[in-house]
Design an enzyme around this catalytic site. Structure first.
Site, PDB file in Angstrom:
ATOM      1  N   LYS A  35       0.846  -1.202   0.000  1.00  0.00           N
ATOM      2  CA  LYS A  35       0.000   0.000   0.000  1.00  0.00           C
ATOM      3  C   LYS A  35       0.879   1.248   0.000  1.00  0.00           C
ATOM      4  O   LYS A  35       2.081   1.172   0.278  1.00  0.00           O
ATOM      5  CB  LYS A  35      -0.924  -0.030   1.212  1.00  0.00           C
ATOM      6  CG  LYS A  35      -0.202  -0.047   2.541  1.00  0.00           C
ATOM      7  CD  LYS A  35      -1.157  -0.405   3.678  1.00  0.00           C
ATOM      8  CE  LYS A  35      -0.430  -0.356   5.013  1.00  0.00           C
ATOM      9  NZ  LYS A  35      -1.255  -0.957   6.081  1.00  0.00           N
ATOM     10  N   TYR A 260      16.696  29.299  11.200  1.00  0.00           N
ATOM     11  CA  TYR A 260      15.498  30.029  11.617  1.00  0.00           C
ATOM     12  C   TYR A 260      15.301  29.945  13.122  1.00  0.00           C
ATOM     13  O   TYR A 260      15.524  28.902  13.736  1.00  0.00           O
ATOM     14  CB  TYR A 260      14.266  29.456  10.920  1.00  0.00           C
ATOM     15  CG  TYR A 260      14.188  29.832   9.451  1.00  0.00           C
ATOM     16  CD1 TYR A 260      14.058  31.165   9.071  1.00  0.00           C
ATOM     17  CD2 TYR A 260      14.249  28.853   8.467  1.00  0.00           C
ATOM     18  CE1 TYR A 260      13.987  31.512   7.720  1.00  0.00           C
ATOM     19  CE2 TYR A 260      14.176  29.188   7.125  1.00  0.00           C
ATOM     20  CZ  TYR A 260      14.044  30.530   6.759  1.00  0.00           C
ATOM     21  OH  TYR A 260      13.972  30.872   5.442  1.00  0.00           O
TER      22      TYR A 260
HETATM   23  C1  LIG Z   1      -0.472  -1.957   6.619  1.00  0.00           C
HETATM   24  C2  LIG Z   1      -1.042  -3.264   7.000  1.00  0.00           C
HETATM   25  C3  LIG Z   1      -0.205  -4.350   7.271  1.00  0.00           C
HETATM   26  C4  LIG Z   1       1.305  -4.235   7.277  1.00  0.00           C
HETATM   27  O1  LIG Z   1       1.713  -3.692   8.506  1.00  0.00           O
HETATM   28  P1  LIG Z   1       3.287  -3.589   8.838  1.00  0.00           P
HETATM   29  O2  LIG Z   1       3.317  -3.130  10.245  1.00  0.00           O
HETATM   30  O3  LIG Z   1       3.825  -2.568   7.904  1.00  0.00           O
HETATM   31  O4  LIG Z   1       3.834  -4.923   8.609  1.00  0.00           O
HETATM   32  C5  LIG Z   1      -0.780  -5.575   7.543  1.00  0.00           C
HETATM   33  N1  LIG Z   1      -2.126  -5.717   7.579  1.00  0.00           N
HETATM   34  C6  LIG Z   1      -2.962  -4.690   7.354  1.00  0.00           C
HETATM   35  C7  LIG Z   1      -4.434  -4.921   7.425  1.00  0.00           C
HETATM   36  C8  LIG Z   1      -2.453  -3.432   7.073  1.00  0.00           C
HETATM   37  O5  LIG Z   1      -3.285  -2.425   6.846  1.00  0.00           O
END
Ligand SMILES: *Cc1c(COP(=O)(O)O)cnc(C)c1O
Length: 381
Positions: A35, A260
């Protein structure tokens, strides 16, 4: 000459990291979670490494289309399922497996015209209270799905909220695992429970690894339970390097300020370097600059230093006092692989900045040029 900042992506590290996940999960099948455009790395860029997985899991339908366009004929799972009824048409056309987490998604399926029944992953809310069914609603959802001609196989899925740590003095997955097993023990179908932290910390337990595991952050080389363990402990390699160069140096007298808000004042004479990297590149503006703490780690020519003063849009400053050899053109590693086998874990930068590696990876800005490195990263440490 272009601005010297560059992000390097290492597909071979992804393959290596997925192989590490397998070491912890026996014969469970492995989803690579891709994702957010593979956590900011770019799906197409890390694609050769992702081929080490058995399936690709994501949220976005456009990303699923990209994965099919890359020629992937294996499993694709939509982790949040359909967002509206017509999303199911794409699921049918591209043979996407999808999560079902609410009654509306069941109603859309019931009204969906398809010749090809869908494989669905029924989501249990085992305590995180984002998505899914709990208690009697889970049984009812299972029975309704089972009765639909649009549904082929029903698998079961849940997600841990505390897999990286303890919760109330117990390991953080025990309570949800108990709830899941109690609610589903007499239902058939494959199961998927584990994210990266559960894979690495609890993959030895058959109920936790189950049939499918979901490897997100570990695939990209960050430790899901930092600082309890670091990436080296889990034998993970960074899949992203952010590096730039010094474009100026300054000699400071005691009392001189930097950047800054004069947020840093030199306690004594010191030399600093100015790096072509700022928050418009995705470097966290909240990274502390050492006014009342140690600053944020960076590597200059592969040697450790720290930031001083506030991060600005296009620049940040680093301490060169202990690095007399550094000057304009010196290579600065913001995170990832540095010269001569040096390494700056993104987890250390994230922690100093009060965030997590996930956010830094995903925030890499579009203006940063990206290079894909085909060569192997360092050998196993
Ligand atoms: C993002 C996600 C994962 C992966 O999580 P990580 O901590 O990056 O391994 C697994 N299952 C779901 C449902 C997610 O949304």
């Amino acid at each position: 000459m272009p601005r010297p900042i560059v992000a390097q992506i290492h597909p071979d590290a992804v393959a290596h990291n997925l192989a590490q996940a397998r070491r912890h999960t026996s014969d469970a099948r492995l989803w690579a979670v891709i994702k957010a455009n593979a956590y900011g790395h770019g799906i197409e860029r890390v694609w050769p490494g992702l081929l080490a997985a058995d399936g690709m899991a994501m949220l976005d339908l456009a990303e699923a289309e990209r994965v099919r366009a890359l020629g992937w004929r294996g499993p694709i799972l939509l982790l949040e399922g359909a967002f509206e009824a017509r999303d199911l048409e794409l699921c049918s056309r591209l043979n996407l497996w999808h999560v079902v987490h609410c009654d509306e998604q069941i109603a859309w399926l019931a009204a969906h015209k398809t010749h090809q029944p869908h494989r669905v992953f029924l989501k249990m809310n085992s305590g995180m209270n984002r998505l899914g069914f709990r208690g009697p609603a889970l049984r009812s959802a299972w029975a309704r799905l089972d009765a639909l001609p649009q549904v082929d196989e029903i698998s079961l899925v849940t997600h841990f909220s505390d897999a990286d740590a303890d919760r109330d003095g117990q390991d953080g997955i025990a309570w949800q695992l108990r709830a899941f097993v109690e609610a589903t023990h007499d239902l058939p179908g494959e199961r998927s429970l584990s994210n990266s932290a559960a894979i690495l910390r609890h993959g030895g337990c058959p109920d936790v690894r189950a049939d499918w595991v979901r490897a997100g952050i570990l695939s990209y080389g960050s430790a899901p339970d930092f600082p309890a363990h670091d990436a080296a402990h889990w034998r993970l390699r960074p899949a992203m390097t952010l590096k730039s160069r010094l474009i100026a140096t300054q000699d400071l007298q005691a009392g001189d300020s930097v950047g800054y808000g004069s947020a840093f004042r030199a306690p004594r004479a010191m030399r600093i370097g100015i790096v072509a990297c700022g928050y418009a590149d995705g470097y966290p503006r909240h990274a502390p600059g050492g006014h009342d703490g140690p600053g944020t780690p960076v590597l200059v020519d592969g040697l450790r230093s720290r930031t001083v003063g506030r991060v600005s849009m296009d620049m940040l400053a680093v301490d060169l006092t202990a690095l007399p050899g550094a000057g304009i053109g010196s290579e600065v590693t913001l995170w990832g692989h540095g010269p001569r086998g040096s390494l700056l874990p993104i987890d250390e930068v994230a922690r100093a900045a009060g965030t997590i590696s996930y956010e830094l990876m995903c925030a890499l800005a579009p203006r940063v040029p990206v290079e894909v490195c085909d060569g192997a990263t360092e050998p196993d440490r």
